[in-house]
Design a protein around this motif. Structure first.
Motif: not given
Ligand SMILES: Nc1ncnc2c1ncn2[C@@H]1O[C@H](COP(=O)(O)OP(=O)(O)OP(=O)(O)O)[C@@H](O)[C@H]1O
Ligand SMILES: [Mg+2]
Length: 414
Positions: A34, A39-40, A71-72, A74-75, A77, A222, A266
């Protein structure tokens, strides 16, 4: 090219021309990275990464950094994003910051990692240095790297993603000592290590611990709200009005319940859209989300077991059946073996020894499909192992029995 004069009736009905659900499905692709506007919910993390690397905009040595999180979260990113912005910002003052990105899961030896860094940062026409694919000793790859760094960068940021997969930590020691040992004169080096393992620094050798002084940032899973924001930001993947009101809240709630994994959230949303498409509907509803969650998990598990030999699958099926029919979650090797034996007898497959079955269980533990614990029976009476499935037992059963070789299996194994 679409032929505009083509009439509707000429179309082969085998193929779909109208996408009723998706407008830009690629926004939900696992490989899609993205852009900044999408990115939020990671502003503070971004700021902390930026603070660590801030000295680089003046051409000074950045702080080394270790980033942890499941995992997942955002590291990767966030790290990539901040280093890109840093390079752009530094360039305004004619400071050259370059970033090398190493996936240590792929490049897990010191030599292949240093070679990758050197070739990513090199530009042979500029430096006159080549980085051959093979044939050089590790030390020679380092020598070329140091020359490349001094020729091309004021600051080099080295991102070591999945750093815990590296065979040893020698590269950390060499990179963090390069300046003080005068390997490089002009260039400063900053390392950003990324890992799923919160206890990664404990594995570091004492020599590395002393030279690799670093900041640490933890990326927590998250929350449902944050996942909701991430998904809302991608809802233009769908045609307007297609998403039912509760679809994003349910998707984020389900994903938050487990690991707060944005990738999974996602993926569930995308599968919900695909299921609605398959059902030839023009709306995605909560029922699709529930089915999508199961499909997402099954796909994931399928990928994990795709390379597992059939004997391994029979053993996993045994553990899944035990988990399904009892209230317990942990089973001794003996119990797994007994169930495994009845499964292989039922489907007419060779039976391995208990010892071999135990070895295969340990291999599966390595893949994070199961968790094995060794317990002592007391002094001199040896040890025994117990095994617990980490995946949903029902999904494991469904995925494995979908394999044709398990056609004869009808569940009596347990
Ligand atoms: N804050 C965010 N905003 C928007 N999308 C996000 C965010 N965090 C994660 N994502 C999405 O989730 C995907 C996975 O994130 P990322 O690759 O950074 O995870 P990771 O923490 O590095 O996971 P792993 O440990 O599995 O490598 C990203 O490609 C992106 O699509
Ligand atoms: Mg990552």
């Amino acid at each position: 090219m679409a032929d505009e004069n083509h009439s509707e009736t000429d179309r082969d009905s085998l193929f779909r021309y109208e996408e009723p659900i998706f407008a830009r499905e690629e926004l939900l692709d696992i490989r899609h990275i993205p852009g900044p506007e999408r990115i939020v919910g990671r502003d503070t993390h971004m700021q902390r990464v930026a603070n660590a690397v801030n000295p680089a905009i003046f051409g000074r040595p950045p702080k080394h950094l270790l980033i942890y999180g499941k995992t997942g979260t955002g590291k990767s990113l966030v790290s990539r994003h901040v280093t890109e912005r840093l390079a752009a910002e530094a360039a305004k003052d004619e400071v050259t910051v370059r970033t090398a990105f190493v996936d240590c899961g792929e490049e897990n030896t010191e030599t292949s990692a240093v070679k990758t860094i050197a070739s990513q940062l090199n530009e042979p026409t500029e430096t006159g240095i080549s980085v051959p694919e093979r044939g050089l000793a590790t030390g020679d790859y380092y020598k070329r790297l140091w020359r490349i760094l001094d020729a091309r960068c004021d600051v080099a940021l080295i991102l070591l993603d999945e750093i815990d997969m590296l065979e040893d930590d020698e590269i950390l020691r060499k990179l963090s000592r390069a300046g003080e040992n005068n390997r490089v004169s002009r260039c400063s080096i900053g390392v950003i290590g990324i890992s799923n393992k919160i206890d990664y620094p404990d594995q570091l050798t004492e020599r590395v611990k002393s030279s690799f002084q670093h900041d640490e940032i933890v990326f927590k899973p998250y929350t449902a709200d944050q996942l909701g924001d991430i998904l809302d930001n991608r809802c233009d993947a769908f045609r307007p009005g297609v998403l039912g009101d509760d679809v994003i809240p349910l998707t984020s709630a389900l994903a938050a319940q487990e690991h707060g994994d944005a990738r999974k959230a996602i993926d569930i949303l995308r599968n919900a859209g695909r299921i609605a498409t398959e059902e030839e509907l023009t709306e995605v509803v909560v029922g699709h989300v529930r089915k999508a969650k199961e499909r997402t998990e099954a796909n994931r598990f399928n990928e994990i077991v795709a390379g597992t030999p059939v004997q391994g699958k029979a053993i996993l099926l045994a553990l899944a059946m035990l988990t399904l029919v009892s209230d317990e979650t942990e089973f001794s090797t003996k119990r797994v073996y007994d169930t495994y034996t009845s499964i292989v007898n039922e489907i007419g497959m060779d039976q391995l020894s208990e010892r071999r079955v135990n070895e295969i269980l340990q291999e599966q533990a390595f893949l994070n499909v199961i968790n094995s614990t060794r317990t002592s029976r007391g002094r001199g009476r040896g040890v025994y192992s117990t095994h617990r499935l980490l995946e949903d037992a029902d999904i494991v059963r469904k995925v494995i029995t979908a394999d044709d070789r398990f056609d004869e299996f009808d569940g009596v194994g347990a």
